[in-house]
Scaffold this motif. Structure first.
Motif, PDB file in Angstrom:
ATOM      1  N   PRO A   1      -8.773  52.497  22.715  1.00 34.46           N
ATOM      2  CA  PRO A   1      -8.802  52.360  21.055  1.00 34.46           C
ATOM      3  C   PRO A   1      -8.496  53.774  20.605  1.00 34.46           C
ATOM      4  CG  PRO A   1     -11.004  52.432  22.312  1.00 34.46           C
ATOM      5  CD  PRO A   1     -10.238  52.417  23.458  1.00 34.46           C
ATOM      6  N   SER A   2      -8.068  53.707  19.418  1.00 29.31           N
ATOM      7  CA  SER A   2      -7.894  55.171  18.698  1.00 29.31           C
ATOM      8  C   SER A   2      -8.603  55.270  17.283  1.00 29.31           C
ATOM      9  CB  SER A   2      -6.554  55.256  18.492  1.00 29.31           C
ATOM     10  OG  SER A   2      -5.979  54.128  17.734  1.00 29.31           O
ATOM     11  N   HIS A   3      -8.829  54.010  16.842  1.00 36.24           N
ATOM     12  CA  HIS A   3      -9.585  54.092  15.387  1.00 36.24           C
ATOM     13  C   HIS A   3     -10.511  52.747  14.963  1.00 36.24           C
ATOM     14  CE1 HIS A   3      -7.312  51.245  13.181  1.00 36.24           C
ATOM     15  NE2 HIS A   3      -5.985  51.446  13.755  1.00 36.24           N
ATOM     16  N   GLU A   4     -11.281  52.928  14.063  1.00 34.75           N
ATOM     17  CA  GLU A   4     -12.164  51.867  14.024  1.00 34.75           C
ATOM     18  C   GLU A   4     -11.703  50.678  12.759  1.00 34.75           C
ATOM     19  OE1 GLU A   4     -16.752  51.920  14.102  1.00 34.75           O
ATOM     20  OE2 GLU A   4     -16.226  52.729  11.947  1.00 34.75           O
ATOM     21  N   ILE A   5     -12.087  49.485  12.763  1.00 38.49           N
ATOM     22  CA  ILE A   5     -11.571  48.652  11.530  1.00 38.49           C
ATOM     23  C   ILE A   5     -12.945  47.946  11.343  1.00 38.49           C
ATOM     24  CG2 ILE A   5      -9.659  48.124  12.508  1.00 38.49           C
ATOM     25  CD1 ILE A   5     -10.641  45.268  13.492  1.00 38.49           C
TER      26      ILE A   5
ATOM     27  N   ALA B   1     -15.280  47.599  14.808  1.00 39.09           N
ATOM     28  CA  ALA B   1     -14.646  47.354  16.206  1.00 39.09           C
ATOM     29  C   ALA B   1     -13.751  48.563  16.347  1.00 39.09           C
ATOM     30  CB  ALA B   1     -13.714  46.021  16.392  1.00 39.09           C
ATOM     31  N   LYS B   2     -13.640  48.888  17.426  1.00 42.46           N
ATOM     32  CA  LYS B   2     -12.519  49.988  17.844  1.00 42.46           C
ATOM     33  C   LYS B   2     -11.435  49.091  18.516  1.00 42.46           C
ATOM     34  CE  LYS B   2     -15.054  53.862  17.649  1.00 42.46           C
ATOM     35  NZ  LYS B   2     -14.568  55.093  16.544  1.00 42.46           N
ATOM     36  N   VAL B   3     -10.270  49.626  17.980  1.00 42.94           N
ATOM     37  CA  VAL B   3      -8.955  49.176  18.234  1.00 42.94           C
ATOM     38  C   VAL B   3      -7.852  50.128  18.622  1.00 42.94           C
ATOM     39  CG1 VAL B   3      -9.293  46.975  16.961  1.00 42.94           C
ATOM     40  CG2 VAL B   3      -7.969  48.943  15.900  1.00 42.94           C
ATOM     41  N   ASN B   4      -6.857  49.659  19.428  1.00 47.69           N
ATOM     42  CA  ASN B   4      -5.646  50.377  19.310  1.00 47.69           C
ATOM     43  C   ASN B   4      -4.748  50.181  18.406  1.00 47.69           C
ATOM     44  OD1 ASN B   4      -4.902  47.780  20.216  1.00 47.69           O
ATOM     45  ND2 ASN B   4      -4.692  48.148  22.244  1.00 47.69           N
ATOM     46  N   SER B   5      -3.546  51.133  18.378  1.00 52.11           N
ATOM     47  CA  SER B   5      -2.625  51.145  17.281  1.00 52.11           C
ATOM     48  C   SER B   5      -1.451  51.765  17.568  1.00 52.11           C
ATOM     49  CB  SER B   5      -3.307  51.950  16.295  1.00 52.11           C
ATOM     50  OG  SER B   5      -2.664  51.645  14.853  1.00 52.11           O
ATOM     51  N   LYS B   6      -0.269  50.927  17.550  1.00 55.87           N
ATOM     52  CA  LYS B   6       1.127  51.252  17.893  1.00 55.87           C
ATOM     53  C   LYS B   6       2.080  50.416  16.942  1.00 55.87           C
ATOM     54  CE  LYS B   6       1.212  53.871  21.767  1.00 55.87           C
ATOM     55  NZ  LYS B   6       1.845  55.108  22.143  1.00 55.87           N
ATOM     56  N   HIS B   7       2.026  50.823  15.781  1.00 58.10           N
ATOM     57  CA  HIS B   7       2.897  50.430  14.901  1.00 58.10           C
ATOM     58  C   HIS B   7       3.494  51.417  13.891  1.00 58.10           C
ATOM     59  CE1 HIS B   7      -0.219  49.567  11.593  1.00 58.10           C
ATOM     60  NE2 HIS B   7      -1.095  49.736  12.730  1.00 58.10           N
ATOM     61  N   HIS B   8       4.189  50.884  12.993  1.00 60.60           N
ATOM     62  CA  HIS B   8       5.000  51.758  11.962  1.00 60.60           C
ATOM     63  C   HIS B   8       5.078  50.890  10.543  1.00 60.60           C
ATOM     64  CE1 HIS B   8       9.277  50.789  11.007  1.00 60.60           C
ATOM     65  NE2 HIS B   8       8.862  49.949  12.106  1.00 60.60           N
TER      66      HIS B   8
ATOM     67  N   THR C   1     -15.708  43.632  25.799  1.00 65.03           N
ATOM     68  CA  THR C   1     -16.273  42.191  25.949  1.00 65.03           C
ATOM     69  C   THR C   1     -15.849  41.570  24.595  1.00 65.03           C
ATOM     70  OG1 THR C   1     -18.378  43.081  25.221  1.00 65.03           O
ATOM     71  CG2 THR C   1     -18.177  42.706  27.394  1.00 65.03           C
ATOM     72  N   HIS C   2     -16.084  42.294  23.130  1.00 66.75           N
ATOM     73  CA  HIS C   2     -15.389  41.633  22.087  1.00 66.75           C
ATOM     74  C   HIS C   2     -14.076  41.179  22.035  1.00 66.75           C
ATOM     75  CE1 HIS C   2     -19.001  42.937  20.026  1.00 66.75           C
ATOM     76  NE2 HIS C   2     -19.055  44.335  20.224  1.00 66.75           N
ATOM     77  N   MET C   3     -13.304  42.078  22.513  1.00 62.71           N
ATOM     78  CA  MET C   3     -11.800  41.508  22.603  1.00 62.71           C
ATOM     79  C   MET C   3     -11.727  40.242  23.697  1.00 62.71           C
ATOM     80  SD  MET C   3     -10.224  43.245  20.630  1.00 62.71           S
ATOM     81  CE  MET C   3     -11.072  44.530  19.514  1.00 62.71           C
ATOM     82  N   LEU C   4     -12.249  40.373  24.863  1.00 63.30           N
ATOM     83  CA  LEU C   4     -12.391  39.351  25.657  1.00 63.30           C
ATOM     84  C   LEU C   4     -12.831  38.008  24.983  1.00 63.30           C
ATOM     85  CD1 LEU C   4     -12.052  38.162  28.516  1.00 63.30           C
ATOM     86  CD2 LEU C   4     -14.182  39.250  29.237  1.00 63.30           C
ATOM     87  N   ASN C   5     -13.933  38.265  24.511  1.00 61.96           N
ATOM     88  CA  ASN C   5     -14.404  37.078  23.602  1.00 61.96           C
ATOM     89  C   ASN C   5     -13.448  36.302  22.710  1.00 61.96           C
ATOM     90  OD1 ASN C   5     -16.834  35.171  23.263  1.00 61.96           O
ATOM     91  ND2 ASN C   5     -16.854  36.195  21.212  1.00 61.96           N
TER      92      ASN C   5
ATOM     93  N   LEU D   1     -12.881  35.985  12.067  1.00 57.20           N
ATOM     94  CA  LEU D   1     -12.856  36.865  12.942  1.00 57.20           C
ATOM     95  C   LEU D   1     -14.239  37.560  13.315  1.00 57.20           C
ATOM     96  CD1 LEU D   1     -10.977  38.745  15.001  1.00 57.20           C
ATOM     97  CD2 LEU D   1     -10.916  40.536  12.749  1.00 57.20           C
ATOM     98  N   PHE D   2     -15.110  37.540  12.103  1.00 60.27           N
ATOM     99  CA  PHE D   2     -16.348  38.147  12.427  1.00 60.27           C
ATOM    100  C   PHE D   2     -17.211  37.256  13.135  1.00 60.27           C
ATOM    101  CE2 PHE D   2     -20.872  38.431  11.156  1.00 60.27           C
ATOM    102  CZ  PHE D   2     -21.363  39.714  11.253  1.00 60.27           C
ATOM    103  N   GLN D   3     -17.276  36.016  13.100  1.00 59.08           N
ATOM    104  CA  GLN D   3     -17.740  34.914  13.848  1.00 59.08           C
ATOM    105  C   GLN D   3     -17.282  35.259  15.248  1.00 59.08           C
ATOM    106  OE1 GLN D   3     -16.931  31.179  12.018  1.00 59.08           O
ATOM    107  NE2 GLN D   3     -18.290  31.695  10.212  1.00 59.08           N
ATOM    108  N   MET D   4     -16.155  35.535  15.642  1.00 55.44           N
ATOM    109  CA  MET D   4     -15.570  35.460  17.049  1.00 55.44           C
ATOM    110  C   MET D   4     -16.394  36.813  17.822  1.00 55.44           C
ATOM    111  SD  MET D   4     -11.649  34.144  17.071  1.00 55.44           S
ATOM    112  CE  MET D   4     -11.292  34.760  15.543  1.00 55.44           C
ATOM    113  N   LEU D   5     -16.158  37.856  16.766  1.00 50.94           N
ATOM    114  CA  LEU D   5     -16.451  39.115  17.465  1.00 50.94           C
ATOM    115  C   LEU D   5     -18.041  39.342  17.259  1.00 50.94           C
ATOM    116  CD1 LEU D   5     -13.475  41.627  16.393  1.00 50.94           C
ATOM    117  CD2 LEU D   5     -13.857  40.060  18.712  1.00 50.94           C
ATOM    118  N   GLY D   6     -18.740  38.851  16.431  1.00 54.07           N
ATOM    119  CA  GLY D   6     -20.225  39.091  16.174  1.00 54.07           C
ATOM    120  C   GLY D   6     -20.365  40.500  15.633  1.00 54.07           C
ATOM    121  N   THR D   7     -19.466  41.123  15.376  1.00 50.72           N
ATOM    122  CA  THR D   7     -19.758  42.641  14.801  1.00 50.72           C
ATOM    123  C   THR D   7     -18.986  43.044  13.500  1.00 50.72           C
ATOM    124  OG1 THR D   7     -19.521  44.983  15.298  1.00 50.72           O
ATOM    125  CG2 THR D   7     -17.833  43.438  16.183  1.00 50.72           C
TER     126      THR D   7
END
Length: 241
Positions: free
Chosen positions: A150-154, A171-178, A226-230, A162-168
């Protein structure tokens, strides 16, 4: 024994040179295949074809992952291509945009990552920013490290699916886009944003529909998060239904 859900994964066309001869080949990141197997699904790679074949794919699949790749062609959201636009694939757009629409009509769960987020948004009436400026942000949206990190937080909206799915809420995520979402399709809502306001997740306003677009790549993060797996496991559960 119950049948595992069949999950389609979109692809692109990649020219591979073998002994001096160029061979157009079906290509998608194998990490999507690994992720579908990990969550208990059957991965099926969907070659670029046409809108008619997209209807056949709907009959085949219990769920669809719209994978990363080229920019969505700007004419598909009524804009002229800018000089910052990168590679596009009109043939892919002309299959995937109807595929989103057919999936929604048939209540087939869909998950989009990176380009896939844009495909879902444009197919349902939204638009894209052809190139985002990141110089003023505290972080880059095109990280130099591996996508497995991961490179930044959302920040996730607390009333979102999405909140119900992740329960938080964070979240820390990766980022490869323009590119990023500009106008959100009317049937969708923002589920998460980055610190600089870039939309990181969209979802269906209809809570009974599994439509989720992510600017990041959970298929690269699930092994260590585990959040992403869930999240991926809940997508599979939706496909089972």
């Amino acid at each position: 024994m119950e049948r595992k859900p069949i999950i389609g994964i979109t692809s692109t066309i990649l020219d591979i040179e073998i002994k001096g001869e160029v061979n157009p080949s079906v290509q998608t990141n194998h990490q999507y295949v690994k992720a579908v197997i990990e969550i208990g699904g059957i991965p099926i790679v969907l070659p670029v074809a046409n809108a008619e074949m997209a209807r056949e794919y709907i009959d085949l699949c219990d769920g669809i992952i719209f994978a990363s790749g080229e920019d969505v062609t700007p004419t598909k959201y009524n804009e002229t291509p800018s000089k910052e636009l990168q590679q596009t694939n009109l043939a892919r757009d002309e299959m995937e945009l109807p595929l989103v629409q057919y999936a929604v009509e048939n209540k087939i769960p869909i998950l989009g990552t990176c380009r896939g987020l844009g495909v879902i948004n444009v197919a349902l009436g939204g638009s894209m920013k052809q190139n985002i400026v990141t110089e003023e942000s505290e972080f880059s949206h095109n990280q130099e490290v591996s996508r497995k990190l991961p490179s930044h937080e959302i920040t996730i909206e607390e009333d979102s699916h999405l909140f119900q799915m992740l329960g938080t809420k964070k979240a820390k995520v990766n980022s490869k886009h323009h590119q990023a979402i500009n106008e959100v399709a009317d049937c969708l809502r923002v589920a998460a944003t980055a610190e600089d306001g870039v939309i990181e997740a969209i979802e269906a306003r209809d809570k009974d529909a599994f439509i989720l677009g992510l600017q990041f790549h959970p298929e690269e993060l699930y092994a260590a998060d585990t959040h992403m797996l869930n999240l991926l496991m809940l997508f599979r559960e939706a496909c089972e239904k």
